[in-house]
Structures are given as C-alpha cells and as structure tokens.
Scaffold this active site. Structure first.
Site, PDB file in Angstrom:
ATOM      1  N   LYS A 178       0.792  -1.217   0.165  1.00  0.00           N
ATOM      2  CA  LYS A 178      -0.230   0.013  -0.030  1.00  0.00           C
ATOM      3  C   LYS A 178       0.821   1.343  -0.186  1.00  0.00           C
ATOM      4  CE  LYS A 178      -1.932   2.481   3.201  1.00  0.00           C
ATOM      5  NZ  LYS A 178      -1.749   3.731   2.548  1.00  0.00           N
TER       6      LYS A 178
ATOM      7  N   GLU B 163      10.280   0.329  10.426  1.00  0.00           N
ATOM      8  CA  GLU B 163      11.147   1.674  10.163  1.00  0.00           C
ATOM      9  C   GLU B 163      10.540   2.845  10.259  1.00  0.00           C
ATOM     10  OE1 GLU B 163      13.079   4.258   8.976  1.00  0.00           O
ATOM     11  OE2 GLU B 163      13.296   3.714   6.851  1.00  0.00           O
TER      12      GLU B 163
ATOM     13  N   CYS C 152      13.517  10.287   7.493  1.00  0.00           N
ATOM     14  CA  CYS C 152      13.493   9.493   8.818  1.00  0.00           C
ATOM     15  C   CYS C 152      14.770   9.608   9.588  1.00  0.00           C
ATOM     16  CB  CYS C 152      13.079   8.086   8.723  1.00  0.00           C
ATOM     17  SG  CYS C 152      13.951   7.229   7.490  1.00  0.00           S
TER      18      CYS C 152
ATOM     19  N   GLU D 299      10.229  14.602  16.477  1.00  0.00           N
ATOM     20  CA  GLU D 299      10.466  14.631  15.062  1.00  0.00           C
ATOM     21  C   GLU D 299       9.624  15.685  14.267  1.00  0.00           C
ATOM     22  OE1 GLU D 299       9.206  11.193  12.559  1.00  0.00           O
ATOM     23  OE2 GLU D 299      11.376  11.055  11.987  1.00  0.00           O
TER      24      GLU D 299
HETATM   25  P1  NAI Z   1       1.976   7.582   8.744  1.00  0.00           P
HETATM   26  O1  NAI Z   1       2.709   6.903   9.833  1.00  0.00           O
HETATM   27  O2  NAI Z   1       0.691   8.018   9.356  1.00  0.00           O
HETATM   28  O3  NAI Z   1       1.962   7.053   7.374  1.00  0.00           O
HETATM   29  C1  NAI Z   1       2.730   6.187   6.801  1.00  0.00           C
HETATM   30  C2  NAI Z   1       1.977   5.012   6.132  1.00  0.00           C
HETATM   31  O4  NAI Z   1       1.293   4.186   7.001  1.00  0.00           O
HETATM   32  C3  NAI Z   1       1.211   5.483   5.072  1.00  0.00           C
HETATM   33  O5  NAI Z   1       0.910   4.523   4.130  1.00  0.00           O
HETATM   34  C4  NAI Z   1      -0.358   5.490   5.930  1.00  0.00           C
HETATM   35  O6  NAI Z   1      -1.549   5.378   4.895  1.00  0.00           O
HETATM   36  C5  NAI Z   1      -0.296   4.256   6.768  1.00  0.00           C
HETATM   37  N1  NAI Z   1      -1.059   4.264   7.970  1.00  0.00           N
HETATM   38  C6  NAI Z   1      -1.477   5.297   8.572  1.00  0.00           C
HETATM   39  N2  NAI Z   1      -2.265   4.776   9.619  1.00  0.00           N
HETATM   40  C7  NAI Z   1      -2.241   3.547   9.515  1.00  0.00           C
HETATM   41  C8  NAI Z   1      -2.928   2.396  10.497  1.00  0.00           C
HETATM   42  N3  NAI Z   1      -3.417   2.567  11.333  1.00  0.00           N
HETATM   43  N4  NAI Z   1      -2.698   1.085  10.055  1.00  0.00           N
HETATM   44  C9  NAI Z   1      -1.920   0.778   8.848  1.00  0.00           C
HETATM   45  N5  NAI Z   1      -1.035   1.749   8.212  1.00  0.00           N
HETATM   46  C10 NAI Z   1      -1.359   3.136   8.488  1.00  0.00           C
HETATM   47  O7  NAI Z   1       2.653   8.857   8.683  1.00  0.00           O
HETATM   48  P2  NAI Z   1       2.189  10.399   8.362  1.00  0.00           P
HETATM   49  O8  NAI Z   1       0.735  10.673   9.099  1.00  0.00           O
HETATM   50  O9  NAI Z   1       2.086  10.554   6.635  1.00  0.00           O
HETATM   51  O10 NAI Z   1       3.264  11.395   8.727  1.00  0.00           O
HETATM   52  C11 NAI Z   1       3.200  11.584  10.313  1.00  0.00           C
HETATM   53  C12 NAI Z   1       4.644  11.758  10.684  1.00  0.00           C
HETATM   54  O11 NAI Z   1       5.194  10.418  10.846  1.00  0.00           O
HETATM   55  C13 NAI Z   1       5.819  12.541   9.922  1.00  0.00           C
HETATM   56  O12 NAI Z   1       5.572  13.845  10.609  1.00  0.00           O
HETATM   57  C14 NAI Z   1       6.871  12.011  10.466  1.00  0.00           C
HETATM   58  O13 NAI Z   1       7.338  12.505  11.735  1.00  0.00           O
HETATM   59  C15 NAI Z   1       6.541  10.611  10.529  1.00  0.00           C
HETATM   60  N6  NAI Z   1       6.880   9.791   9.361  1.00  0.00           N
HETATM   61  C16 NAI Z   1       7.915   9.107   9.072  1.00  0.00           C
HETATM   62  C17 NAI Z   1       8.422   8.234   8.198  1.00  0.00           C
HETATM   63  C18 NAI Z   1       9.555   7.564   7.958  1.00  0.00           C
HETATM   64  O14 NAI Z   1      10.433   7.523   6.981  1.00  0.00           O
HETATM   65  N7  NAI Z   1      10.083   7.004   8.965  1.00  0.00           N
HETATM   66  C19 NAI Z   1       7.643   8.499   6.718  1.00  0.00           C
HETATM   67  C20 NAI Z   1       6.643   9.293   7.095  1.00  0.00           C
HETATM   68  C21 NAI Z   1       6.218   9.904   8.188  1.00  0.00           C
END
Ligand code: NAI
Ligand code: MG
Length: 496
Positions: A187, A263, A297, A394
């Site tokens: 996804k 990650e 990240c 972060e």
């Molecule tokens: P997120 O963790 O909500 O989204 C990342 C992925 O997880 C997306 O594909 C989203 O659709 C999916 N997702 C969201 N809720 C889920 C759930 N309950 N069950 C399964 N999948 C789910 O991150 P978001 O809201 O885009 O960004 C928020 C913060 O997260 C950012 O400000 C940053 O601090 C962090 N982040 C860290 C990343 C990394 O590379 N480690 C990448 C993106 C965000």
C-alpha cells in the site's frame, strides 16, 4: 477508467495508471471510491485514483496467496533474480518519467528524484543478485541423524510505505521480498500514490506473473489497518510514524501474530567537534537536515557543535542554508521543493512556533515561502535546550535545532538523549574521536564526516523506538525468510 493522461514539465504527456494493481491488472475498488491526488507545488488536484477498501485488501491478499501457493514456488531462484534485474533495467530506462511523476506528486526536486530512481533501481538489481544466493546449512548432531536448515519464504507480505521516498521505499520493500520468493500486497501512502502505480505496471512489463506484486492506493486507517490485521497476511513491513508503528504491532498481535518489521521515526544527532573541517561539516550538516525538505526519517535534526567553533559555525551554517534554492521542483537549480501536504506544512509551522514560544533563537527562516504551495524557508534554531519540543520531537521538515557542547562525553550523552536511534553523525579529524563516539552512539547507522550516504548494500534501521529489523544489505533478507529445520533419522529406530 483506470488510467488517465497526465503531463509533466520535463517528460510531457504520459499514461498514468489510477486503478488498484491486482493480479497484473488495474481495477476499480469494489465500492467504486476514488480520492484526489494533490500537487504540493500549487495545491491543485492532479487526478483521482481508486481507493482500496477492506474488501479490496481481501481481494489483493487472495491474489497474492493464490500466486504464492501456485506456480511461483516452481520459479527458480535464478528466474526470480532475473525478474528483479529486468525491473531494475526498466526503472533505468524510464528514469526521467518515474522521477517526473515523483516530483509532480511529492514535490521533491527533479534532480533529487532522479537520484531516488537510481537508488531504487540499484536496490532492485542488488536483490536480484541475492535471489540465487540464499543458502541453508547442514548441521551435524550425531552420526545417525542428517539435519539441514532451509531458508524459506514467509508467504504473503503486506508492505505499507510512506510518502517521503515513494519509489525508493517501494523498491526497498519489494526487492528483498521477491528475492526471497514471497508475494506482496503493497500500500502506497495516500499523499503520493502515482509513482508506485506506474512502477507496478513495470512489474508486468518485466514479466512478473500475476499476483506476485500487488500495489494498492488507499488510506492508512482503512486499507493499511486491514493489511496489518489480516489473518492471511504472513508478514507486515512498515515505514512511517512511530505512532502507527505501534498500531501495526498491536494489529499483528491481535490477529495472526504475523511477523513485523518497522522502520520508524528519528531525531538524529549530528555532532561537530572543534577539530572538524568546518566547510565540509557545514555542507554535510546542511545536507543532513535540508535534503528532501527535512522529510527524512534519518534527518540530522539535532546539531551539537563544540564550544570552540560554535559561534563561527552558526554564522556560516546560516549563510549556507540561505543559499539553498527553494522553489519549483522542476527548475534545474532547485534544492528544496514544497512539503508534501497541508497537514505536514501545518505540523512543521506548529513546531516553528513552539520553538519560538519555548525561547529558542531563530537564526534564519521560520516562515512560509510564497503564498502558493507548501514551501517553508530553511529554518535554523540556535541555543536550543535539550528539553524543548524542537529538540525532542520529530519535526519532519526543514527545521534544524543547534546546541553547544563542551566535551566528548557531553556529545555522547546529548546525542543519546532521545527515545529514537535511527542515525547519527560525527564530524572530526581525529580518528580516535570518530571511532569512540561512533561506538558509543545508540543508532543503527553512524556517519563520520558525511551524512545521508545510504547504500543498498548497507543495512539501515533503528535502535530503540526507531524500529525493528534492518532494511537493505544482506540483513534485509532475514525479514523475508523463515528458517526450517529438517532432521532425518539415518540409523534404526531408537525405541524399537
Ligand atoms: P503515517 O505513519 O500515518 O503514514 C505512513 C504510512 O502508514 C502511510 O501509508 C499510511 O497510509 C499508513 N498508515 C497510517 N495509519 C495506519 C494504520 N492505522 N494502519 C496501517 N497503516 C497506516 O505517517 P504520516 O501521518 O504520513 O506522517 C506523520 C509523521 O510520521 C511525520 O511527520 C513523520 O514524523 C513520521 N513519518 C516518518 C517516516 C519515516 O520515513 N520513518 C515517513 C513518513 C512519516
Ligand atoms: Mg501528492
């Protein structure tokens, strides 16, 4: 319609798939829902893509299951490897197109997006090379027993990726999973579904049989949650926020105890000693925090500078950051494009306000740039106290927090004063300092006199709350393999 004609400034018109990629076909969702894809440069709608519901996740998982239990097991490791290599070649051939889609949807500079595509193809080709080098072991326990240990694929892998490196995360996930003989339901992030769908089509072109790689667009709370809690998904790999990482683990625990790799976030320290080559250090500190608009990240978001060069460093880093060109991702000299979404933009501006309210000094930046698109000026805070939110949380934007330190021991203590442990860096010309401090930092990757120099051959992942497992390198194969012990009795029956 499951595709639409779009246009990018660098590659002109092209056919963009918009359906859910299941069984090598682009299909509509069962509920017929679609959602809008936004261009963060101008805040306008690019197109709509089909949205996966729980029912669509079921269909995709069933396709991946059927493929896994079917002929995929008869495909030789060498053939699996060739498929990945062919896919990597297609990434190289369509590099301009893939990069342009990435810039359009994510907002990253086209030149940087080209780098992402090259890193994605490198990763796919590397894992193509691994496919026929996955080996078991023979273990002697007694003369009348023959034991061998097999490495087997796990099965159907759910993969949930973020929006900051849409294509690269796609490749990091799909490469090792396929090399090890699994099938995949991936996804993409709802902010950036386009490049992953285009790349899915390349899987078909490369000759992947139906059902091996399935790519769906959809929301985390619906499609993502359905993958994480699915009873017929054997493993889930996730990259994203620590908050959602915890939910994924809970969902795995509450369903079928699928294997989990995570990650997650970071708040990585970038430590500059008095004896560092200051020009180099400033270049890498600048790149460490402002690359990809701070949406990394492993961003070096906490900068600790030794007291002897602190004032000079802050002044010169300010001058360097002000030279970063912020603007249209498709302009040749752009380094920093817009943040990915309104939500991320608001979150970052909230942190900038919090930093000011908490009493940190803004050295440069701090404001929105222009009045269209989610652009934020490269922002540096100096004299940041360790308990301030901008030093602990972060931010995921072009915002850097700097503080002063005295001794090597201080640097290690401050560097480790975080719940995260994804990356860290040390800048020094003293070899002993470099090694001592690197060894003492609790982080999955430590860079010395450099930053963000990831490579597909080198494992990447987190200590502490930054995650579980390692991606890239040989280490990533562990995420996608099960160990089976086979024990054969050679002598007579023991118990008559
Ligand atoms: P997120 O963790 O909500 O989204 C990342 C992925 O997880 C997306 O594909 C989203 O659709 C999916 N997702 C969201 N809720 C889920 C759930 N309950 N069950 C399964 N999948 C789910 O991150 P978001 O809201 O885009 O960004 C928020 C913060 O997260 C950012 O400000 C940053 O601090 C962090 N982040 C860290 C990343 C990394 O590379 N480690 C990448 C993106 C965000
Ligand atoms: Mg977008």
């Amino acid at each position: 319609m499951t595709s639409i004609q779009l246009e990018t400034p660098t590659t002109g018109k092209y056919e963009q798939p918009t359906g859910l990629f299941i069984n090598n076909e682009f299909v509509k969702g069962v509920d017929g829902k679609q959602f809008e894809v936004i261009n963060p440069t101008n805040e306008k709608v690019i197109c709509s893509v089909h949205e996966a519901s729980e029912k669509d996740v079921d269909i995709a998982v069933a396709a991946a299951r059927k493929a896994f239990e079917g002929d995929w097991r008869k495909v030789t490791p060498n053939e699996r490897g060739k498929l990945l290599v062919k896919l990597a070649d297609l990434f190289d051939e369509r590099s301009d197109q893939l990069a342009a889609i990435e810039s359009l949807d994510n907002g990253k500079a086209f030149t940087m997006a080209k780098g992402d595509v090259a890193a994605a193809s490198g990763c796919l080709r590397y894992y193509g090379g691994w496919a026929d080098k996955i080996e078991g072991k023979v273990v002697d326990t007694s003369p009348d027993t023959f034991n061998y240990i097999r490495k087997e694929p796990i099965g159907v892998c759910g993969q949930i990726i973020p929006w900051n490196f849409p294509l690269l995360m796609w490749a990091w996930k799909i490469g090792p999973a396929i090399a090890c003989g699994n099938t995949v339901v991936l996804k993409t992030a709802e902010q950036t579904p386009l490049s992953g769908l285009y790349a899915a089509n390349l899987c078909k072109e490369a000759g992947f049989p139906p059902g091996i790689v399935n790519v769906i667009s959809g929301f985390g709370k619906i499609a993502g949650a359905a993958i994480a809690s699915h009873m017929d998904v054997d493993k889930v790999a996730f990259t994203g926020s620590t908050l959602v990482g915890r939910q994924i683990m809970k969902a795995a625990a509450g369903s079928n105890l699928k294997k989990v790799t995570l990650e997650l976030g970071g708040k990585s320290p970038n430590i500059v000693f008095d004896d560092a080559d200051i020009d180099n250090a400033i270049s890498w500190v600048n790149f460490g925090i402002f690359f990809n608009h701070g949406q990394c990240c492993c961003a070096g978001s906490r900068v600790y500078v030794q007291e002897g060069i602190y004032d000079k460093f802050v002044q010169r880093f300010k001058e360097r950051a002000q030279k970063n060109v912020v603007g249209d991702p498709f302009a040749a000299d752009t380094f920093q494009g817009p943040q990915v979404s309104q939500i991320q933009f608001d979150r970052i501006m909230g942190y900038i306000k919090a930093g000011q309210d908490e009493g940190a000094t803004i050295v440069t930046g701090g404001k929105r740039k222009g009045n269209e698109g989610y652009f934020i000026e490269p922002t540096i805070f100096a004299d940041v106290k360790d308990d301030m939110s901008i030093m602990q949380e972060e931010i995921f934007g072009p915002v850097c927090s700097i503080a002063k330190f005295k001794t090597k021991e201080d640097a290690v203590r401050l560097g480790n004063n975080t719940t995260y442990g994804l990356a860290a860096a040390v800048h020094t010309s003293n070899l002993n300092t470099a090694i001592e401090v690197s060894n003492a930092l609790k982080a999955g990757t430590v860079w010395v006199n450099t930053y963000n120099t990831l490579h597909w051959q080198l494992p990447f992942g987190g200590f502490k709350s930054s995650g579980i497992g390692r991606e890239l390198g040989e280490a990533a194969l562990d995420n996608y393999l099960q160990t089976k012990t086979v024990s054969i009795r050679l002598g007579d029956a023991l118990f008559g």
